[in-house]
Write a protein that holds these residues in place. Structure first.
Motif, PDB file in Angstrom:
ATOM      1  N   UNK A 284       0.664  -1.107   0.062  1.00 55.63           N
ATOM      2  CA  UNK A 284       0.221   0.029  -0.095  1.00 55.63           C
ATOM      3  C   UNK A 284       0.940   1.187   0.156  1.00 55.63           C
ATOM      4  N   UNK A 285       0.796   2.075  -0.997  1.00 59.00           N
ATOM      5  CA  UNK A 285       1.479   3.409  -1.065  1.00 59.00           C
ATOM      6  C   UNK A 285       2.929   3.082  -0.787  1.00 59.00           C
ATOM      7  N   UNK A 286       3.509   2.021  -1.289  1.00 62.58           N
ATOM      8  CA  UNK A 286       5.073   1.609  -1.240  1.00 62.58           C
ATOM      9  C   UNK A 286       5.416   1.082   0.029  1.00 62.58           C
ATOM     10  N   UNK A 287       4.471   0.801   1.080  1.00 64.87           N
ATOM     11  CA  UNK A 287       4.498   0.042   2.145  1.00 64.87           C
ATOM     12  C   UNK A 287       4.131  -1.256   2.127  1.00 64.87           C
ATOM     13  N   UNK A 288       5.035  -2.288   2.490  1.00 61.40           N
ATOM     14  CA  UNK A 288       4.507  -3.792   2.449  1.00 61.40           C
ATOM     15  C   UNK A 288       3.623  -3.873   3.772  1.00 61.40           C
ATOM     16  N   UNK A 289       2.640  -4.747   3.324  1.00 63.77           N
ATOM     17  CA  UNK A 289       1.804  -5.233   4.554  1.00 63.77           C
ATOM     18  C   UNK A 289       1.919  -6.618   4.703  1.00 63.77           C
ATOM     19  N   UNK A 290       2.027  -7.038   6.106  1.00 64.75           N
ATOM     20  CA  UNK A 290       2.048  -8.324   6.746  1.00 64.75           C
ATOM     21  C   UNK A 290       3.019  -9.330   5.927  1.00 64.75           C
ATOM     22  N   UNK A 291       4.358  -8.566   5.560  1.00 65.76           N
ATOM     23  CA  UNK A 291       5.427  -9.267   4.988  1.00 65.76           C
ATOM     24  C   UNK A 291       5.811 -10.347   5.609  1.00 65.76           C
ATOM     25  N   UNK A 292       6.000 -10.182   6.989  1.00 65.69           N
ATOM     26  CA  UNK A 292       6.649 -11.236   7.981  1.00 65.69           C
ATOM     27  C   UNK A 292       5.581 -12.512   7.791  1.00 65.69           C
ATOM     28  N   UNK A 293       4.295 -12.390   8.027  1.00 68.63           N
ATOM     29  CA  UNK A 293       3.506 -13.504   8.143  1.00 68.63           C
ATOM     30  C   UNK A 293       3.571 -14.267   6.839  1.00 68.63           C
ATOM     31  N   UNK A 294       3.831 -13.409   5.705  1.00 63.91           N
ATOM     32  CA  UNK A 294       3.629 -14.137   4.229  1.00 63.91           C
ATOM     33  C   UNK A 294       5.010 -14.935   4.069  1.00 63.91           C
ATOM     34  N   UNK A 295       6.023 -14.267   4.448  1.00 65.11           N
ATOM     35  CA  UNK A 295       7.397 -15.015   4.252  1.00 65.11           C
ATOM     36  C   UNK A 295       7.409 -16.174   5.112  1.00 65.11           C
ATOM     37  N   UNK A 296       6.955 -16.204   6.625  1.00 66.11           N
ATOM     38  CA  UNK A 296       6.894 -17.232   7.480  1.00 66.11           C
ATOM     39  C   UNK A 296       6.059 -18.504   6.532  1.00 66.11           C
ATOM     40  N   UNK A 297       4.841 -18.094   6.225  1.00 68.27           N
ATOM     41  CA  UNK A 297       4.151 -19.052   5.518  1.00 68.27           C
ATOM     42  C   UNK A 297       4.860 -19.806   4.127  1.00 68.27           C
ATOM     43  N   UNK A 298       5.628 -18.765   3.460  1.00 64.42           N
ATOM     44  CA  UNK A 298       6.170 -19.540   2.486  1.00 64.42           C
ATOM     45  C   UNK A 298       7.197 -20.584   2.984  1.00 64.42           C
ATOM     46  N   UNK A 299       8.116 -19.974   3.952  1.00 68.71           N
ATOM     47  CA  UNK A 299       8.903 -21.062   4.432  1.00 68.71           C
ATOM     48  C   UNK A 299       8.210 -22.371   5.219  1.00 68.71           C
ATOM     49  N   UNK A 300       7.155 -22.139   5.753  1.00 69.11           N
ATOM     50  CA  UNK A 300       6.182 -23.235   6.064  1.00 69.11           C
ATOM     51  C   UNK A 300       5.745 -24.227   5.161  1.00 69.11           C
ATOM     52  N   UNK A 301       5.250 -23.533   3.973  1.00 69.69           N
ATOM     53  CA  UNK A 301       4.874 -24.293   2.618  1.00 69.69           C
ATOM     54  C   UNK A 301       6.101 -25.119   2.079  1.00 69.69           C
TER      55      UNK A 301
ATOM     56  N   UNK B  43      13.202 -10.686   2.473  1.00 67.14           N
ATOM     57  CA  UNK B  43      12.608  -9.550   2.944  1.00 67.14           C
ATOM     58  C   UNK B  43      13.257  -8.265   2.391  1.00 67.14           C
ATOM     59  N   UNK B  44      14.990  -8.458   2.469  1.00 64.99           N
ATOM     60  CA  UNK B  44      15.677  -7.300   1.488  1.00 64.99           C
ATOM     61  C   UNK B  44      15.345  -7.356   0.377  1.00 64.99           C
ATOM     62  N   UNK B  45      15.186  -8.474  -0.388  1.00 62.36           N
ATOM     63  CA  UNK B  45      14.925  -8.550  -1.807  1.00 62.36           C
ATOM     64  C   UNK B  45      13.708  -7.804  -2.294  1.00 62.36           C
ATOM     65  N   UNK B  46      12.473  -8.252  -1.422  1.00 62.16           N
ATOM     66  CA  UNK B  46      11.228  -7.731  -1.610  1.00 62.16           C
ATOM     67  C   UNK B  46      11.320  -6.204  -1.571  1.00 62.16           C
TER      68      UNK B  46
ATOM     69  N   UNK C 241      17.048 -21.401  -0.697  1.00 63.57           N
ATOM     70  CA  UNK C 241      18.181 -21.393  -0.416  1.00 63.57           C
ATOM     71  C   UNK C 241      18.801 -20.119   0.081  1.00 63.57           C
ATOM     72  N   UNK C 242      17.741 -19.107   0.656  1.00 64.62           N
ATOM     73  CA  UNK C 242      18.054 -17.888   1.240  1.00 64.62           C
ATOM     74  C   UNK C 242      17.446 -17.815   2.578  1.00 64.62           C
ATOM     75  N   UNK C 243      17.980 -16.986   3.297  1.00 58.45           N
ATOM     76  CA  UNK C 243      17.207 -16.901   4.734  1.00 58.45           C
ATOM     77  C   UNK C 243      16.181 -15.804   4.494  1.00 58.45           C
ATOM     78  N   UNK C 244      15.333 -15.861   5.366  1.00 57.34           N
ATOM     79  CA  UNK C 244      14.134 -14.793   5.598  1.00 57.34           C
ATOM     80  C   UNK C 244      14.542 -13.450   5.488  1.00 57.34           C
ATOM     81  N   UNK C 245      15.740 -13.139   6.000  1.00 55.11           N
ATOM     82  CA  UNK C 245      16.164 -11.819   6.012  1.00 55.11           C
ATOM     83  C   UNK C 245      16.352 -11.548   4.718  1.00 55.11           C
TER      84      UNK C 245
END
Length: 283
Positions: free
Chosen positions: A38-55, A71-74, A64-68
């Motif tokens: 939203x307006x350049x601000x990411x919303x609930x990114x931590x939850x989405x990335x956590x779910x990606x790793x859970x899947x 996040x940086x690449x996003x 092959x990359x850490x969550x951090x």
């Protein structure tokens, strides 16, 4: 020039080369996430990335990359593409390997791709509500994994579109599960009902935010499956996802829900949800 993510690099679209033997292409052997901006601000990114790793963990695949790093690449992708309001799509496949149903031995490195897309909030539909269609849920039995195997979802959505529906609400026999790309909820006598989190639905990130909103506004929640007939009889009904937020449903098939307009609790949830969005939206 638009940049896309290819593994840990931001490159032009024409610079991405995916093998014809990528397991995502040949088997749907991969996972994905859609993150709202939203307006350049990411919303609930931590939850989405956590779910990606859970899947990934659920299908025995290593990212092959850490969550951090992700996040940086996003954030880099959002910045370089000057994304305002829209989405970041992330996809991870098991990688390139000669076609064989079994996992590659030895394992190959997963392939990550991603892109941004401008996408305005659906303000008109959020205000007026939408019609939906019921369709039998014929998907596999691991809907808790956000996998690339979406043919059942695609067929359900198309069924609804051909009948003038905004979304398909799926059911296994008499029991409502979820939408083709959304979670589903009914409100009856001041209580919200939604299918419990198990293998038959995806635990939506927006769903999790909505349940927090329910607590804030004093709306009791029962995570319990309900039937098609109970859906028709609800006082209010709505669906949710990253892209559609809290979307009122005014009609299921040919049956109006309540008086055929968005209900008071749905409106309260919309307000509570919007209050959680990046602050620029409220200036």
């Amino acid at each position: 020039m638009e940049k896309v993510l290819w593994n840990d690099q931001l490159v032009g679209r024409d610079d991405v080369h995916i093998s014809i033997e990528d397991r995502g292409y040949q088997f749907g052997d991969g996972i994905y996430e859609v993150v709202k901006v939203y307006n350049g601000d990411v919303f609930t990114a931590t939850e989405h990335i956590d779910r990606l790793y859970a899947s990934a963990d659920k299908i025995g695949m290593a990212i092959p990359y850490t969550k951090d790093v992700l996040h940086h690449l996003i954030h880099q992708l959002i910045e370089v593409n000057e994304l305002g309001t829209g989405i970041v799509y992330l996809q991870v496949t098991r990688g390139y390997s000669p076609r064989n149903h079994a996992f590659p031995t030895p394992a190959v490195e997963a392939v990550i791709t991603g892109y941004t897309r401008e996408s305005a909030r659906p303000m008109q539909e959020l205000q007026t509500g939408v019609p939906v269609c019921l369709v039998e849920d014929v998907r596999w039995l691991r809907c808790d994994i956000k996998s690339l195997n979406l043919l059942g979802n695609v067929m359900a959505k198309q069924y609804a579109v051909e009948r003038g529906g905004f979304e398909a609400v799926q059911h296994r026999g008499e029991v409502i599960t979820e939408g083709s790309s959304s979670n589903a909820y009914g409100i009856k006598n001041g209580t919200l009902y939604t299918h419990p989190v198990n293998n038959l639905i995806l635990n939506g990130i927006t769903r999790q935010v909505i349940l927090d909103c329910c607590e804030e506004i004093g709306l009791p929640v029962v995570e319990e499956a309900f039937t098609k007939q109970q859906a028709f009889d609800m006082d209010e009904f709505f669906i949710s996802s990253t892209g559609i937020e809290v979307m009122p449903v005014t009609r299921i098939d040919e049956t109006p829900i309540g008086d055929g307009t968005p209900g008071k609790w749905t409106r309260k949830l919309q307000q509570a949800f919007e209050a959680k969005l990046p602050q620029q939206l409220h200036v």
